[in-house]
Design an enzyme around this catalytic site. Structure first.
Site, PDB file in Angstrom:
ATOM      1  N   PHE A  13       9.730  -3.884   0.186  1.00 35.08           N
ATOM      2  CA  PHE A  13       9.752  -3.305  -1.165  1.00 35.08           C
ATOM      3  C   PHE A  13       9.298  -4.293  -2.225  1.00 35.08           C
ATOM      4  O   PHE A  13       8.920  -3.898  -3.327  1.00 35.08           O
ATOM      5  CB  PHE A  13      11.159  -2.781  -1.503  1.00 35.08           C
ATOM      6  CG  PHE A  13      12.092  -3.820  -2.058  1.00 35.08           C
ATOM      7  CD1 PHE A  13      12.792  -4.667  -1.231  1.00 35.08           C
ATOM      8  CD2 PHE A  13      12.242  -3.958  -3.433  1.00 35.08           C
ATOM      9  CE1 PHE A  13      13.641  -5.638  -1.757  1.00 35.08           C
ATOM     10  CE2 PHE A  13      13.092  -4.918  -3.967  1.00 35.08           C
ATOM     11  CZ  PHE A  13      13.789  -5.762  -3.116  1.00 35.08           C
ATOM     12  N   LYS A  14       9.304  -5.575  -1.892  1.00 30.91           N
ATOM     13  CA  LYS A  14       8.909  -6.567  -2.892  1.00 30.91           C
ATOM     14  C   LYS A  14       7.467  -6.376  -3.362  1.00 30.91           C
ATOM     15  O   LYS A  14       7.104  -6.829  -4.441  1.00 30.91           O
ATOM     16  CB  LYS A  14       9.147  -7.974  -2.359  1.00 30.91           C
ATOM     17  CG  LYS A  14      10.638  -8.281  -2.218  1.00 30.91           C
ATOM     18  CD  LYS A  14      10.918  -9.691  -1.778  1.00 30.91           C
ATOM     19  CE  LYS A  14      12.400 -10.028  -1.878  1.00 30.91           C
ATOM     20  NZ  LYS A  14      13.215  -9.338  -0.855  1.00 30.91           N
ATOM     21  N   ASP A  15       6.653  -5.682  -2.558  1.00 31.47           N
ATOM     22  CA  ASP A  15       5.280  -5.389  -2.986  1.00 31.47           C
ATOM     23  C   ASP A  15       5.237  -4.553  -4.268  1.00 31.47           C
ATOM     24  O   ASP A  15       4.306  -4.685  -5.056  1.00 31.47           O
ATOM     25  CB  ASP A  15       4.534  -4.623  -1.891  1.00 31.47           C
ATOM     26  CG  ASP A  15       4.221  -5.499  -0.679  1.00 31.47           C
ATOM     27  OD1 ASP A  15       3.974  -6.704  -0.857  1.00 31.47           O
ATOM     28  OD2 ASP A  15       4.212  -4.961   0.451  1.00 31.47           O
TER      29      ASP A  15
END
Ligand SMILES: *Cc1c(COP(=O)(O)O)cnc(C)c1O
Length: 465
Positions: free
Chosen positions: A111-113
């Site tokens: 999810f860090k993208d």
């Protein structure tokens, strides 16, 4: 839009400056002075928007007049065009009242993208306009490093140096960092552990004299406000898809540094009807202990099957505390300085306010594996270990009947094949197409001794942007 520090002593900044800042000068974290809010009608109308359009609606008020609307729109379209699923953040139903929000369709499968793809583009846009170049330094034990590198790979005005402990990150995670081509990308494998890497980054921020005067140093860890901001969007997106604002929803969030779930809290304050935010932790349970006892204290780090949640301190919790203590910066500064010397106890009013919206669950490695196996058995859906912690916490939380619970699936199972094997699933997780040849790609990485001088000299000699 102005941004103020949680400790009340640093100057207020606009969006552009907050983007280029890490910690505030008083040691606090920046947060918006006021939040934009959306009425029920406005939220209902969000159902017609695709992901980048919704992102524009949510993010534009935070950016204010720092970036013209048309330019922001272009940046957001470009950011989420790189995601593999047309819905960007699709949902899957895994039980009558349980949903999984898949946040792993970005380039590095975590999810860090969502935040770092945007952050790289925002930084480059602002730097281009200011004719400025910066250096990013970060330490990683896994997901953040690859997401930051992918986010900055096309940025002409950024040199990014990511330190990882040599030989101590997984093969997939290392490959995701070291196979990204670009003169401005620098992977440093330090002959030490993660704490050594982090200490070197911290020391570099404290004394920047090893860098040329015209290069400032920028942080990409989750204290950066822009990362939180980007994450607010998918709370609205998923809730509206399940019937908000007419229907309340709850979220279960696999939590480490409290960045992701804090974005959910902001969504709630901005008008989204949220019944509950469930803090899901692994055995590094500092937040579960806070929620159950009101006491905030460090305990030694333990390695778990969900390494991206292996933390001892949740830095972004300070942002919530600021609200729980009626935005009293002096009180937060006092609490945080007490915390540096030992455990702190939060007062009853603050804890009561927190428990109105938040609850918490701690999930062991055994329970994580059992949840991965159970979800696989019941609907042949493969969870990664972090997401499994969220699903288990969602199942155990006593959310009122009829309220759908959305678990944030924070990583793709192919990033954690070891955990999948340990859970005994009779299938293997496959890397998505764009990464199938990951193990055949050439790697670029510099192995350096565990010495600050050697690392800083390497940085100073290798500025290409
Ligand atoms: C970073 C990360 C988390 C924790 O998110 P926080 O914002 O630090 O709470 C959970 N799962 C995965 C896969 C992550 O990479």
């Amino acid at each position: 839009m102005k941004y103020i520090s949680t400790r009340g002593q640093a100057p207020a900044l606009n969006f552009e400056d907050v983007l280029l800042t890490g910690l505030a000068a008083d040691g606090g974290l920046y947060i918006p002075e006021t939040l934009p809010t959306f009425s029920a009608e406005e939220i209902a109308a969000m159902a017609e928007l695709d992901y980048p359009q919704l992102a524009q609606k949510i993010i534009a008020p935070f950016v204010g007049d720092c970036i013209p609307e048309a330019d922001l729109q272009e940046i957001l379209q470009d950011t989420y065009a790189d995601f593999r699923h047309d819905a960007v953040a699709p949902m899957v139903q895994i039980d009558s009242n349980q949903w999984v929000l898949e946040l792993f369709h970005g380039p590095t499968l975590a999810f860090k993208d969502f935040a770092l793809q945007l952050l790289g583009r925002l930084l480059d846009y602002v730097l281009e306009r200011k004719h400025q170049k910066v250096v990013i330094m970060g330490a990683t034990s896994g997901d953040t490093g690859s997401a930051a590198i992918e986010g900055c790979k096309r940025c002409n005005n950024i040199d990014i140096f990511i330190l990882h402990p040599h030989g101590r990150v997984s093969d997939v995670q290392r490959k995701q960092m070291t196979t990204v081509a670009g003169d401005n990308i620098h992977n440093l494998a330090v002959q030490g552990n993660f704490d050594d890497c982090q200490a070197m980054v911290k020391a570099s921020f404290n004394d920047r004299s090893f860098l040329p005067e015209d290069r400032s140093l920028v942080a990409v860890n989750s204290i950066n406000w822009a990362r939180i901001m980007a994450q607010i969007v998918y709370y609205f997106y998923s809730a509206v898809a399940l019937g908000a604002p007419a229907r309340k929803v709850a979220f279960s969030v696999p939590t480490g540094n409290f960045g992701d779930i804090f974005a959910g809290y902001l969504a709630h304050k901005m008008g989204l009807p949220v019944e509950r935010l469930i803090i899901a932790t692994n055995r590094n349970d500092v937040l579960h202990r806070v929620m159950t006892s009101g006491s905030y204290g460090r305990q030694p780090l333990e390695h778990s099957l969900s390494p991206s949640m292996d933390i001892t301190v949740s830095s972004n919790f300070e942002r919530l505390l600021f609200d729980l203590y009626q935005r009293d910066g002096a009180a937060i500064a006092g609490l945080m300085s007490d915390f540096d010397n030992g455990d702190v106890h939060f007062n009853d009013e603050a804890m009561a306010a927190a428990r109105e919206l938040f609850s918490s669950q701690r999930v062991s490695d055994e329970e994580t594996c059992a949840q991965m196996a159970a979800t696989w058995d019941s609907c042949e859906y493969m969870l990664d270990p972090h997401s499994a912690i969220g699903v288990k916490a969602a199942a155990d939380a006593d959310v009122p009947a009829g309220v759908p619970v959305i678990t944030l699936a924070t990583a793709h199972p192919a990033k954690f094949p070891g955990a999948v094997a340990e859970a005994g699933l009779d299938d293997e997780p496959f890397l998505p197409h764009h990464l199938r040849d990951l193990f055949d790609r050439p790697e670029r990485c510099e192995v350096l001794p565990n010495e600050l001088g050697a690392v800083q000299a390497f940085v100073a000699e290798n500025l290409n942007a």
